[in-house]
Design a protein around this motif. Structure first.
Motif, PDB file in Angstrom:
ATOM      1  N   MET A   1       0.853  -1.194   0.000  1.00  0.00           N
ATOM      2  CA  MET A   1       0.000   0.000   0.000  1.00  0.00           C
ATOM      3  C   MET A   1       0.890   1.246   0.000  1.00  0.00           C
ATOM      4  O   MET A   1       0.555   2.259   0.626  1.00  0.00           O
ATOM      5  CB  MET A   1      -0.897   0.005   1.245  1.00  0.00           C
ATOM      6  CG  MET A   1      -2.079  -0.911   1.126  1.00  0.00           C
ATOM      7  SD  MET A   1      -3.251  -0.279  -0.079  1.00  0.00           S
ATOM      8  CE  MET A   1      -4.378  -1.665  -0.185  1.00  0.00           C
ATOM      9  N   CYS A   2       2.010   1.133  -0.717  1.00  0.00           N
ATOM     10  CA  CYS A   2       3.058   2.140  -0.645  1.00  0.00           C
ATOM     11  C   CYS A   2       2.599   3.509  -1.137  1.00  0.00           C
ATOM     12  O   CYS A   2       3.170   4.528  -0.790  1.00  0.00           O
ATOM     13  CB  CYS A   2       4.249   1.691  -1.468  1.00  0.00           C
ATOM     14  SG  CYS A   2       4.523  -0.071  -1.357  1.00  0.00           S
ATOM     15  N   ASP A   3       1.558   3.534  -1.979  1.00  0.00           N
ATOM     16  CA  ASP A   3       1.074   4.820  -2.489  1.00  0.00           C
ATOM     17  C   ASP A   3       0.161   5.500  -1.488  1.00  0.00           C
ATOM     18  O   ASP A   3      -0.233   6.641  -1.688  1.00  0.00           O
ATOM     19  CB  ASP A   3       0.332   4.612  -3.816  1.00  0.00           C
ATOM     20  CG  ASP A   3      -0.808   3.600  -3.686  1.00  0.00           C
ATOM     21  OD1 ASP A   3      -0.692   2.683  -2.851  1.00  0.00           O
ATOM     22  OD2 ASP A   3      -1.807   3.740  -4.404  1.00  0.00           O
ATOM     23  N   GLN A   4      -0.213   4.811  -0.420  1.00  0.00           N
ATOM     24  CA  GLN A   4      -1.135   5.412   0.546  1.00  0.00           C
ATOM     25  C   GLN A   4      -0.771   5.051   1.987  1.00  0.00           C
ATOM     26  O   GLN A   4      -1.617   4.727   2.792  1.00  0.00           O
ATOM     27  CB  GLN A   4      -2.582   5.025   0.222  1.00  0.00           C
ATOM     28  CG  GLN A   4      -2.708   3.664  -0.441  1.00  0.00           C
ATOM     29  CD  GLN A   4      -4.081   3.423  -1.048  1.00  0.00           C
ATOM     30  OE1 GLN A   4      -5.100   3.697  -0.442  1.00  0.00           O
ATOM     31  NE2 GLN A   4      -4.091   2.885  -2.251  1.00  0.00           N
ATOM     32  N   GLY A   5       0.537   5.121   2.261  1.00  0.00           N
ATOM     33  CA  GLY A   5       1.002   4.790   3.596  1.00  0.00           C
ATOM     34  C   GLY A   5       0.738   5.897   4.587  1.00  0.00           C
ATOM     35  O   GLY A   5       0.315   6.984   4.212  1.00  0.00           O
ATOM     36  N   PRO A   6       0.966   5.653   5.894  1.00  0.00           N
ATOM     37  CA  PRO A   6       1.338   4.361   6.467  1.00  0.00           C
ATOM     38  C   PRO A   6       0.168   3.370   6.431  1.00  0.00           C
ATOM     39  O   PRO A   6      -0.977   3.768   6.612  1.00  0.00           O
ATOM     40  CB  PRO A   6       1.656   4.718   7.929  1.00  0.00           C
ATOM     41  CG  PRO A   6       1.759   6.197   7.986  1.00  0.00           C
ATOM     42  CD  PRO A   6       0.937   6.735   6.883  1.00  0.00           C
ATOM     43  N   ALA A   7       0.505   2.103   6.198  1.00  0.00           N
ATOM     44  CA  ALA A   7      -0.525   1.082   6.076  1.00  0.00           C
ATOM     45  C   ALA A   7      -0.459   0.117   7.247  1.00  0.00           C
ATOM     46  O   ALA A   7       0.592  -0.064   7.855  1.00  0.00           O
ATOM     47  CB  ALA A   7      -0.365   0.317   4.768  1.00  0.00           C
ATOM     48  N   MET A   8      -1.600  -0.483   7.539  1.00  0.00           N
ATOM     49  CA  MET A   8      -1.697  -1.333   8.719  1.00  0.00           C
ATOM     50  C   MET A   8      -2.734  -2.417   8.444  1.00  0.00           C
ATOM     51  O   MET A   8      -3.798  -2.145   7.895  1.00  0.00           O
ATOM     52  CB  MET A   8      -2.148  -0.447   9.876  1.00  0.00           C
ATOM     53  CG  MET A   8      -2.187  -1.058  11.219  1.00  0.00           C
ATOM     54  SD  MET A   8      -2.354   0.295  12.421  1.00  0.00           S
ATOM     55  CE  MET A   8      -4.093   0.180  12.790  1.00  0.00           C
TER      56      MET A   8
END
Lengths: 410, 173
Positions: B127-134
């Motif tokens: 989800m690198c285009d919308q980080g931070p991801a969890m």
């Protein structure tokens, strides 16, 4: 859930969106397997996972392999830092992927397909199962695919359990067989000794989707795009310091500068291409091209703005490899902690030039002596940073930190 | 553990094997199912599975210990995995991590005493285009900020109240 996550990812105009489901498969089934293979060969398609092996050669070898049972495996274990194109393809264009697998089965004579989906993408599974069921109901999977008597093919989904190294094809096969995901010695290659000892082709999600497009639109069309050695378009996962991060379909052979312009990242001081396993390209070299003959990549592009600390990124990547190394071979298992220690010395401003040169030597040994791609590529990022950014990483002065206070958790 | 509980567990595993298969390549799907159901894979489970698949328990253990989504120790009902890879790092994952620690009062790699939450790091979640991801169990959250953490945890607690299917006792099997 699945679509909402995919919708939020920006994309430019994708070829995949213009391909109708069924087009590629119908075209393939109208011709003998050998002719379908010839089309893939003529297109010049190379593996989109990053290694860039010729897709048609892999399929040809598997087709020639003796064996009653053959397998088509889709590598959906997308784990390279900075890569997310496969997530978007699976969420929005799963039909093209399954169709590409079916074409692969037609070419090599396989009856069984497996999608190895990474555990982190479990939320995509219900959607993928639904697409598979729809294809079964439509007769596109099952005992007589698209009414073709004697061509039986079905696809099952198998989940990963959180191991980056399983993206390596022999490790992936080990994992499918219920083993630890440790890469095998090669040869023998999966094309003759793959899943359960049977001939197996393992291809990336994107590769299968392109095969469908090639059969649908013709090999000439694909060959006309990109460069001579790297034909066609490629999906890039762009993240980091740019105005429009997302998934971009661009021709192979595009320069780094052109890519940055497309995504609004012109201010970058460097770009990390190929993820943690890739290289860091400085602004002075933005005229280099992204293609198998210059900078090869599975599609990960991380844009680094002027304020970014490259040592911090390098450390992050090495910590990643430290955890994901399977520990089988010595260069990788012992080399990564040494490189990590070196980066810590650099961060503390305590690394001599002599020691740095020794570290680089170690990195080069790892590139040559490691068993699989993980160990071979783990030093890449650090080596390219040392090559291009010595001013930034040498002689750091670290500010003294004030005494730490106890963290308040209440 | 009571003998009857062990027997019940063995029965369940037998049933599972009936559905999934007995050969070695069924091992990972089996373990994944056990993990999903019991939030971990106990020593006893590993022994039963080894017995039923006719392999050495050490083989089962070596597989369980290899994969980061399989656990030997009981995990919480909600396993929170924060992405720590480069782009999420650039997007400020450290702040999210700090707030998770503050709100859950545990560190990474730990489980809350009530067995509701486990906190862990994950490598690239894609989800690198919308980080931070969890990840929370199988659900993905993107563009997480420290102030969003509380809401996400509250939502989990609510779900826990409504669908408290497995008791802590069951988790310890």
């Amino acid at each position: 859930m699945t679509t909402s996550a995919a919708v939020q990812t920006t994309t430019n105009r994708l070829t995949f969106a213009a391909i109708e489901a069924g087009q590629g498969l119908n075209a393939a089934l109208k011709q003998p397997p050998a002719d379908a293979l010839r089309q893939v060969a003529f297109s010049g398609l190379r593996g989109r996972g990053g290694a860039g092996f010729s897709t048609s050669l892999k399929w040809e070898l598997a087709a020639k392999s003796a064996g009653e049972r053959k397998y088509v495996v889709c590598n959906a274990d997308e784990g390279e830092p900075g890569t997310f194109k496969d997530r978007v393809i699976l969420a929005d264009f799963a039909d093209l992927v399954f169709e590409g697998m079916t074409i692969g089965a037609w070419v090599i004579g396989a009856a069984h397909g497996i999608v190895y989906l990474r555990a982190e993408y479990t939320y995509l599974r219900p959607h993928l199962e639904a697409v598979l069921q729809r294809r079964r109901d439509a007769g596109l999977l099952g005992s007589a695919v698209a009414g073709q008597n004697g061509f039986a093919f079905d696809i099952a989904i198998r989940m990963g359990s959180g191991a980056y190294v399983c993206g390596e094809e022999t490790a992936l096969i080990e994992s499918l067989e219920g083993q630890r995901g440790e890469p095998r010695n090669r040869p023998p290659f999966p094309i003759d000794t793959g899943f359960l000892g049977n001939p197996t082709i393992v291809n990336n999600v994107e590769t299968f989707a392109w095969v469908t497009c090639i059969l649908a639109k013709g090999a000439d069309w694909f060959k006309g795009l990109g460069t001579e050695k790297s034909t066609g378009h490629k999906l890039f996962s762009v993240s980091g310091d740019c105005a429009r991060p997302g998934v971009y379909e661009l021709p192979m052979g595009i320069t780094v500068a052109e890519l940055l312009e497309e995504v609004g990242g012109e201010a970058a001081k460097a770009v990390q291409i190929g993820g943690a396993a890739g290289q860091c390209v400085p602004a002075a070299r933005f005229d280099r091209t992204i293609a198998y003959e210059d900078i090869p990549t599975g599609g990960s592009v991380i844009v680094l703005g002027p304020q970014r600390d490259l040592l911090r990124m390098s450390r992050n990547f090495l910590e990643f490899f430290l955890e994901e190394s399977c520990g089988q071979c010595t260069p990788c298992r012992e080399g990564i902690p040494k490189l990590l220690e070196g980066v810590e010395l650099l961060q503390n401003g305590r690394c001599s030039m002599t020691y740095l040169e020794e570290l680089c030597g170690l990195g080069e040994t790892m590139q040559q002596a490691s068993k699989c791609g993980l160990g071979q590529s783990a030093p890449n990022a650090l080596l390219s940073i040392v090559e291009h950014f010595q001013d930034e990483i040498l002689g750091r002065v670290v500010a003294k930190r004030p005494p730490a206070r106890r963290e308040r958790t209440a | 553990m009571l003998l009857t509980e062990r027997e019940r567990l063995r029965e369940e595993l037998l049933q599972l094997i009936g559905q999934i298969g007995r050969d070695r390549s069924a091992l990972l799907p089996l373990l994944q199912e056990v993990q999903r159901k019991y939030c971990h894979i106990s020593e006893y489970c590993m022994q039963v599975i080894a017995d039923l698949l006719d392999i050495h328990p050490v083989e089962v253990h070596s597989v369980v210990s290899f994969y980061s989504f399989l656990d030997e120790r009981p995990q919480g009902q909600f396993v929170i995995r924060l992405c720590r890879t480069a782009t999420c790092d650039m997007a400020g994952k450290d702040h999210v991590a700090r707030q998770l620690r503050n709100d859950l009062r545990i560190g990474f790699g730990q489980t809350t005493p009530d067995g509701k939450f486990s906190l862990d790091w994950a490598n690239c979640l894609g989800m690198c285009d919308q980080g931070p991801a969890m990840l929370v169990n199988e659900r993905i959250f993107t563009r997480v900020t420290p102030e969003k953490v509380h809401g996400i945890l509250a939502e989990c607690r609510q779900m826990f109240g409504a669908h408290a299917t497995s008791s802590p006792k069951e988790r310890q099997i």
